[in-house]
Design a protein around this motif. Structure first.
Motif, PDB file in Angstrom:
ATOM      1  N   LYS A 193       0.843  -1.200   0.000  1.00  0.00           N
ATOM      2  CA  LYS A 193       0.000   0.000   0.000  1.00  0.00           C
ATOM      3  C   LYS A 193       0.877   1.248   0.000  1.00  0.00           C
ATOM      4  CE  LYS A 193      -3.273   2.529   2.722  1.00  0.00           C
ATOM      5  NZ  LYS A 193      -4.203   2.574   3.824  1.00  0.00           N
TER       6      LYS A 193
ATOM      7  N   ASP B 236      -6.591  -0.570   8.211  1.00  0.00           N
ATOM      8  CA  ASP B 236      -6.568  -0.051   6.849  1.00  0.00           C
ATOM      9  C   ASP B 236      -5.209  -0.210   6.196  1.00  0.00           C
ATOM     10  OD1 ASP B 236      -5.924   3.494   7.321  1.00  0.00           O
ATOM     11  OD2 ASP B 236      -5.116   1.721   8.296  1.00  0.00           O
TER      12      ASP B 236
ATOM     13  N   ASP C 223      -8.167  -0.412  -0.536  1.00  0.00           N
ATOM     14  CA  ASP C 223      -9.328   0.284  -1.083  1.00  0.00           C
ATOM     15  C   ASP C 223      -9.242   0.284  -2.604  1.00  0.00           C
ATOM     16  OD1 ASP C 223      -8.078   3.619  -0.229  1.00  0.00           O
ATOM     17  OD2 ASP C 223      -7.087   1.758  -0.798  1.00  0.00           O
ATOM     18  N   SER C 224     -10.317   0.706  -3.244  1.00  0.00           N
ATOM     19  CA  SER C 224     -10.484   0.429  -4.673  1.00  0.00           C
ATOM     20  C   SER C 224      -9.444   1.153  -5.513  1.00  0.00           C
ATOM     21  CB  SER C 224     -11.895   0.838  -5.115  1.00  0.00           C
ATOM     22  OG  SER C 224     -12.107   2.184  -4.748  1.00  0.00           O
TER      23      SER C 224
ATOM     24  N   ASN D 261      -6.486  -0.958  -5.417  1.00  0.00           N
ATOM     25  CA  ASN D 261      -6.740  -2.246  -6.069  1.00  0.00           C
ATOM     26  C   ASN D 261      -6.673  -2.145  -7.576  1.00  0.00           C
ATOM     27  OD1 ASN D 261      -7.038  -4.619  -4.657  1.00  0.00           O
ATOM     28  ND2 ASN D 261      -8.936  -3.915  -3.708  1.00  0.00           N
TER      29      ASN D 261
END
Lengths: 315, 475
Positions: free
Chosen positions: A46, A221, A72-73, A76
């Motif tokens: 990330k 997260d 998160d999108s 992704n």
């Protein structure tokens, strides 16, 4: 309003994390059964994706949905995923799979990347090590950084980062040692009492390797939260200080002098040194050899021959 | 005269020599020595090749390893036609430095280089070579190093009168010129580009040469080793190092450097598994030794033996190499805290020295050697030098005063000092400062008729114990 100590400490640790986690080259994340490393791997992915790097993932151990969970999108959509979990041996013959198996996928990754910082995540390197010959895998890993350097500008050391997840208990000392000798950074995960720690060993070329310890936790997260040190409940020393080894401790003779002995030694007059006392003693007409004399009374059994007082002539 | 000019070519010229001598009216015997430079290419005696010298013990041709201290330990240098195996330290810092010294020495002497590696491109390796220390700079550096050393020493009262001063020093400071045998290098500077470009070198970078992954049968050479051997053989043949092409030009030495042999990057799994293809590496060394013995070349190999899982292979590899030197660095080990080692960076173990055309070894007496990498120099010293520099009373208290003084009958260098105290103190000092290994065979110096037995034991009752040397970790 004065800034709190905690905030200032936080930024300090942030900078420290940036410098320590500036990982390039082959990075081994060695985890174990108690301290898993996939969450750290995802956190590093990330961080790389947020930093604008291209991210390629070779997923072998867990399914794609499970791996992508937590991102998160936006992130992704930026991850390029090569799936070897669902059909590793390509029995379905769908034609999507890359030729050459996982090694071919590694090679394809290098060919498809544009020049620039790239992070490749191998989930997991243990899976590859168990199925491929170790020597071939080592050669492929080295070839990746070299090919990337050939294609793009700049030395490969700054451009390509290969994060490999390695499960410590699965492999013997041979493959682990071989991979360690190739890796630029080794992150060993352990911890105490619920707090995970990472021992980071950085091998820079032609310099001494450095070992640092970071205490961290991965938030839901997938961001990294660094703590300053071990939790207060349990305070074992992270690095037990080895006591100084005294080489002279198990000898059969005495190497150390006490103070009194040392004084006596220093004040000792050397017998063959010509000091002033000796000079005076020699100059003074002394009592002479009269200080030591031997008195002997010959008894009745002695037969003293005046010509041969020692009695050793063979007559 | 024509007769004089051709007098070196063969036995049939003695007549012409006599004739020449009689014409000169000096003597009819003339020395067949080296003439003017025009006619020396056809001599059959030993032609001096740049950068080599004959050994003082048996006349073997030696080249320098790039480190004069290591040359001294190996008995003068590395013999031409042999293999020097360096067992790498754990993080491969110092062994790669020794590798670079070897190559740099070749460039300075004008030898041809052959660099083989599976990890780095040989061109990159050559760019990283250290710069040689030249005459005017090195004397200044040595002097300032010696001065630093002396000022530290003068603060410590030196009361050691033992014969350690008479032992041969490990490092001789001295000016360096290009005609000298071994050179000193500055590890912080790089070799000038023009020297590298002027040198002749061949590079073998395995990832570029390997074409495909072949199926390897067990007990045969791996693909990488086959390619490397072919490359070495071709180079030796084409350049004429084995005398195959008639030598029209000056003879030269080929310096072969192979880095990280045995690592997985060569395709060898000897470091990864215990029961792998265990004969590949040993076969390679055997064939390599055959190639070297028949050519004017010297080879240095660095090998990560700490990764090899099967210990029997390490002993086989040692037997197949000629000279074996092991490096052990203190980084990350518990020896770092040992006060004996605080000034050093690691230990050097001379594991094997070859017996070339000889019955006896040329092993140096000193066993506890340590190295340190100073700012510019790589020095090798005897560990006890450091230990004994501190003020320690290692003698029994009764005799120390006898040894302290200099100008008396019992002082340093006197006959009484040598004969009487040596016999007593030799035992005590040997007890204190050497690793006592009862299983080590004794050096057989002498005619060989009588086997040298072990020396006097230290314990009167005859019990043989492992003496607690200073370098053995206490139980």
């Amino acid at each position: 309003v004065t800034p709190s100590e905690g905030a200032r400490g936080g930024t300090g640790r942030q900078l420290e994390m940036e410098s320590v986690l500036a990982l390039r080259g082959l990075v081994l994340l060695r985890d174990s059964v108690e301290w898993e490393g996939r969450s750290l791997l995802k956190a590093l992915i990330k961080k790389a994706a947020l930093g604008g790097e291209q991210v390629h993932i070779l997923g072998c151990e867990v399914s794609e949905e499970e791996f992508r969970a937590g991102f998160d999108s936006s992130i992704n959509s930026r991850l390029v995923y090569y799936d070897f979990f669902r059909d590793p041996l390509n029995w379905a013959q769908t034609g999507e799979a890359l030729p050459g198996g996982p090694l071919g996928a590694l090679q394809a990754m290098c060919e498809r990347t544009d020049p620039g910082p790239v992070t490749v995540a191998l989930d997991s390197l243990s899976w590859l090590l168990l199925r491929l010959p170790c020597a071939a895998l080592c050669q492929a890993l080295c070839a990746m950084s070299r090919q990337h350097a050939c294609r793009g500008g700049g030395p490969a050391a700054e451009q390509l980062c290969v994060l490999g997840l390695l499960h410590r208990e699965l492999h013997g000392p041979g493959p682990m040692g071989a991979l360690s000798s190739l890796a630029q950074t080794e992150v060993t995960l352990s911890g105490t009492a619920g707090q995970a720690s990472a021992h980071i060993l950085c091998r820079r070329p032609r310099q001494r390797p450095t070992l640092e310890t970071l205490w961290f936790s991965v938030l839901p997260d997938l961001s990294l939260d660094l703590q300053g040190g071990p939790p207060l409940e349990s305070q074992p020393h992270p690095d037990p200080h080895t006591p100084q080894v005294d080489p002279a401790s198990h000898l059969t003779f005495n190497l150390h002098l006490s103070k009194r002995e040392r004084e006596a030694k220093d004040s000792l007059t050397l017998p063959f040194q010509f000091s002033s006392e000796k000079q005076q003693a020699l100059l003074r007409p002394g009592p002479g050899p009269a200080t030591s004399r031997i008195f002997y009374e010959p008894d009745v059994f002695d037969d003293l021959d005046p010509e041969d007082p020692d009695g050793d002539l063979d007559v | 005269m024509a007769a004089v000019a051709t007098c070196g070519t063969g036995a049939g010229s003695t007549g012409s020599m006599v004739a020449a001598g009689s014409k000169n009216n000096v003597t009819s015997f003339q020395r067949r020595g080296p003439r003017a430079s025009g006619s020396d290419s056809s001599y059959s005696r030993l032609v001096s090749i740049a950068g080599t010298r004959p050994s003082v013990r048996n006349g073997q041709l030696l080249v320098s390893t790039g480190l004069p201290a290591l040359d001294q330990l190996l008995g003068g240098g590395l013999a031409v036609g042999t293999v020097l195996l360096i067992e790498e330290d754990k993080y491969n810092i110092y062994s790669s430095l020794l590798f670079k010294y070897f190559l740099a020495e070749g460039i300075i002497n004008g030898h041809t280089l052959l660099v083989a590696s599976a990890k780095e491109d040989p061109a990159d390796i050559l760019q990283e070579l250290p710069a040689p220390l030249l005459d005017d700079n090195v004397k200044k550096d040595f002097d300032e190093d010696a001065c630093n050393h002396k000022t530290a020493e003068s603060n410590i009262k030196m009361k050691i009168a033992w014969r350690y001063q008479l032992l041969p020093k490990m490092e001789q400071a001295g000016p360096v010129s290009s005609s000298r045998f071994g050179h000193y290098y500055d590890a912080s500077k790089k070799m000038p580009q023009e020297l590298i470009e002027a040198s002749k070198w061949h590079g073998f970078f395995f990832p570029e040469k390997s074409s495909s992954t072949l199926n390897i049968e067990p007990c045969s050479l791996t693909h990488g080793y086959i390619k490397l051997l072919q490359f070495i053989q071709n180079t030796i043949y084409e350049e004429g190092f084995d005398g195959s092409n008639p030598q029209k030009k000056q003879k030269n030495i080929l310096r072969i450097g192979i880095q990280n042999l045995g690592s997985p990057l060569w395709g060898d799994d000897i470091c990864c598994t215990e029961n792998g293809n265990s004969h590949s590496l040993t076969k390679f060394l055997y064939v390599l030794r055959g190639l070297l013995r028949t050519s004017l070349s010297a080879c240095m190999i660095t090998m990560p033996t700490h990764l090899i899982q099967n210990k029997a292979i390490i002993s086989r590899v040692t037997n197949l190499s000629d000279t074996v030197v092991g490096l052990e660095s203190f980084i990350g080990s518990e020896r770092e805290t040992n006060p004996l080692y605080k000034d050093y960076h690691g230990l050097i173990h001379i594991r094997q020295i070859p017996r070339l055309n000889n019955l006896i070894y040329d092993v140096s007496d000193v066993k506890d050697l340590a190295f340190k990498l100073k700012r510019k120099l790589f020095t090798i010293e005897w560990v006890q030098d450091n230990y004994l520099r501190q003020e320690r009373n290692i003698y029994p208290p009764g005799f120390s005063y006898l040894l302290k003084q200099k100008d008396s009958a019992w002082g340093e260098g006197s006959l009484q000092h040598s004969t009487f105290l040596m016999s007593f103190l030799a035992k005590a000092t040997a007890f204190a400062s050497r690793l006592v290994r009862h299983s080590e065979p004794l050096e057989q110096t002498g005619s060989g008729r009588a086997l040298q037995a072990a020396g006097p034991r230290l314990w009167r009752d005859g019990r043989r114990q492992e003496a607690p040397g200073l370098l053995v970790t206490p139980p």
